[in-house]
Scaffold this active site. Structure first.
Site, short mmCIF file in Angstrom:
data_model
loop_
_atom_site.label_atom_id
_atom_site.label_comp_id
_atom_site.label_asym_id
_atom_site.label_seq_id
_atom_site.Cartn_x
_atom_site.Cartn_y
_atom_site.Cartn_z
N GLN A 100 8.75 33.56 19.78
CA GLN A 100 9.45 34.56 18.96
C GLN A 100 8.45 35.58 18.38
O GLN A 100 8.66 36.79 18.46
CB GLN A 100 10.22 33.87 17.84
CG GLN A 100 10.75 34.82 16.78
CD GLN A 100 11.72 34.16 15.82
OE1 GLN A 100 12.85 33.91 16.18
NE2 GLN A 100 11.29 33.88 14.61
N GLY A 126 8.46 25.38 4.72
CA GLY A 126 7.87 26.27 5.73
C GLY A 126 8.15 27.73 5.37
O GLY A 126 7.24 28.57 5.40
N HIS A 127 9.41 28.02 5.02
CA HIS A 127 9.75 29.40 4.62
C HIS A 127 8.97 29.79 3.36
O HIS A 127 8.52 30.93 3.23
CB HIS A 127 11.25 29.51 4.31
CG HIS A 127 12.13 29.29 5.50
ND1 HIS A 127 12.93 28.18 5.64
CD2 HIS A 127 12.35 30.04 6.59
CE1 HIS A 127 13.60 28.26 6.77
NE2 HIS A 127 13.27 29.37 7.37
N GLY A 181 18.03 31.64 6.35
CA GLY A 181 18.40 30.81 5.21
C GLY A 181 18.10 29.34 5.45
O GLY A 181 17.26 29.00 6.28
N SER A 222 14.55 23.63 10.11
CA SER A 222 15.87 23.32 9.53
C SER A 222 16.61 22.31 10.41
O SER A 222 17.56 21.67 9.97
CB SER A 222 16.69 24.59 9.31
OG SER A 222 16.58 25.42 10.41
N ARG A 223 16.18 22.16 11.65
CA ARG A 223 16.85 21.18 12.53
C ARG A 223 16.47 19.74 12.21
O ARG A 223 17.16 18.81 12.61
CB ARG A 223 16.49 21.45 13.98
CG ARG A 223 17.04 22.76 14.43
CD ARG A 223 16.74 23.04 15.85
NE ARG A 223 17.32 24.34 16.18
CZ ARG A 223 17.57 24.74 17.38
NH1 ARG A 223 17.31 23.97 18.41
NH2 ARG A 223 18.08 25.93 17.61
N LEU A 251 16.47 27.50 3.43
CA LEU A 251 15.01 27.61 3.24
C LEU A 251 14.36 26.27 2.93
O LEU A 251 14.86 25.49 2.12
CB LEU A 251 14.73 28.60 2.10
CG LEU A 251 15.30 30.01 2.27
CD1 LEU A 251 14.92 30.89 1.08
CD2 LEU A 251 14.85 30.66 3.57
N LEU A 311 7.84 21.46 10.18
CA LEU A 311 9.04 21.71 9.37
C LEU A 311 10.00 22.62 10.13
O LEU A 311 9.60 23.62 10.71
CB LEU A 311 8.67 22.35 8.03
CG LEU A 311 7.83 21.52 7.07
CD1 LEU A 311 7.88 22.12 5.67
CD2 LEU A 311 8.28 20.07 7.01
O1 PAF Z 1 13.23 32.63 12.94
C1 PAF Z 1 14.34 32.92 12.47
O2 PAF Z 1 14.78 32.38 11.48
C2 PAF Z 1 15.17 34.00 13.15
O3 PAF Z 1 15.03 33.96 14.52
C3 PAF Z 1 14.90 35.42 12.61
C4 PAF Z 1 13.46 35.87 12.91
C5 PAF Z 1 15.12 35.46 11.11
C6 PAF Z 1 15.84 36.44 13.26
O4 PAF Z 1 17.17 36.12 13.01
#
Ligand code: PAF
Length: 280
Positions: A153, A36-37, A31, A186-187, A33, A184
């Site tokens: 990740q 970038g999202h 969330g 959220s931090r 958002l 971008l």
């Molecule tokens: O990148 C993220 O926002 C999180 O690590 C993810 C992939 C949604 C898993 O909670």
């Protein structure tokens, strides 16, 4: 757009979509958002014909000193953004729905997850791949899209999907940057204007390394030294790591291999922990 909060309802909806022959593309998020999202959602819409966005602040990926309680939660605004972006389904379960009382199963990837983020945030990827595997099982998407900004990740998720034979294509979306170069995240909202100026040193260091490689420099020690030098010129910045690694294994490399080698950076800008990376 439909918003679903229950796991069983999501499973049924996903099964129906598959039954209709839909190619479901999943964008997992926590969330809050930002653009970038939205770029991940756009890529998902290109790679599938039905976009599902999950919004779940996953407690399992936060360490004891990381602020799970204060992570931004803006579901109403997020739903509006998803609707405007053409998302078909938002899956926004509660913690109790995902981890009911007595929950005790977690996944571990034991190689790609070890270095870099794995050193400073030891249980982080255990939480990430556990929730991502759960989302893959619930939604069974054909494609899932993740951002290149969280390079480790993506590498860990790809390895997990390969090791567990999960029938999902993992797609990586390029990092979106503000006009000043800041990736971008959220931090970024936690940065004061002065901190933001110092935070720009991350993208400056990456650009400098790319320019050096373009001019023929392939020695990793030179590239890392230059990146660290740029970061260290900013008084609010404390380097956590600066390393040249293979984009799939996250292992340190001795020589830059075009298209395979990443310069990965993590730094504190006062109290804000930022990461960034670029392919060299
Ligand atoms: O990148 C993220 O926002 C999180 O690590 C993810 C992939 C949604 C898993 O909670």
């Amino acid at each position: 757009m439909q918003t679903i909060t229950s796991v069983t309802e999501m499973q049924t909806r996903a099964e129906n979509l598959r039954g209709e022959g839909r190619r479901v593309a999943l964008v997992p998020t926590m969330g809050a958002l930002h653009d970038g999202h939205l770029s991940l959602i756009r890529l998902a819409a290109e790679r599938g014909d039905t976009v599902v966005v999950s919004i779940f602040v996953n407690p399992a990926q936060f360490g004891p000193n990381e602020d799970f309680a204060h992570y931004p939660r803006e579901l109403d605004a997020d739903l509006k953004k998803c609707e405007a972006a053409g998302v078909s389904v938002v899956f926004a379960p509660s913690s109790e729905e995902m981890y009911p009382k007595g929950y005790s199963t977690y996944l571990a990837e034991e190689a790609v997850a070890r270095p870099l983020e794995g050193v400073s945030r030891p249980a982080h990827f255990r939480g990430v791949i556990t929730v991502v595997a759960k989302l893959f099982n619930i939604i069974r998407p054909a494609v899932a899209v993740f951002g290149q900004k969280d390079a480790q990740q993506v590498a860990v998720i790809k390895k997990m999907a390969r090791d567990l034979h999960l029938p999902v294509e993992i797609v990586t979306a390029p990092t979106l940057r503000d006009a000043d170069g800041l990736a971008l995240s959220s931090r970024n909202r936690h940065l004061t204007p002065a901190q933001r100026q110092d935070a720009l040193s991350l993208s400056q260091a990456l650009r400098r390394a790319q320019a050096m490689v373009a001019q023929g420099e392939h020695r990793t020690d030179r590239l890392v030294a230059e990146a660290t030098h740029i970061l260290s010129q900013h008084r609010r910045v404390r380097v956590i790591y600066a390393a040249l690694v293979d984009r799939e294994t996250m292992e340190a490399v001795r020589e830059v291999r075009a298209g395979r080698t990443l310069l990965v950076l993590a730094a504190w800008v006062d109290e804000v922990r930022l990461i960034d990376n670029e392919i060299l």
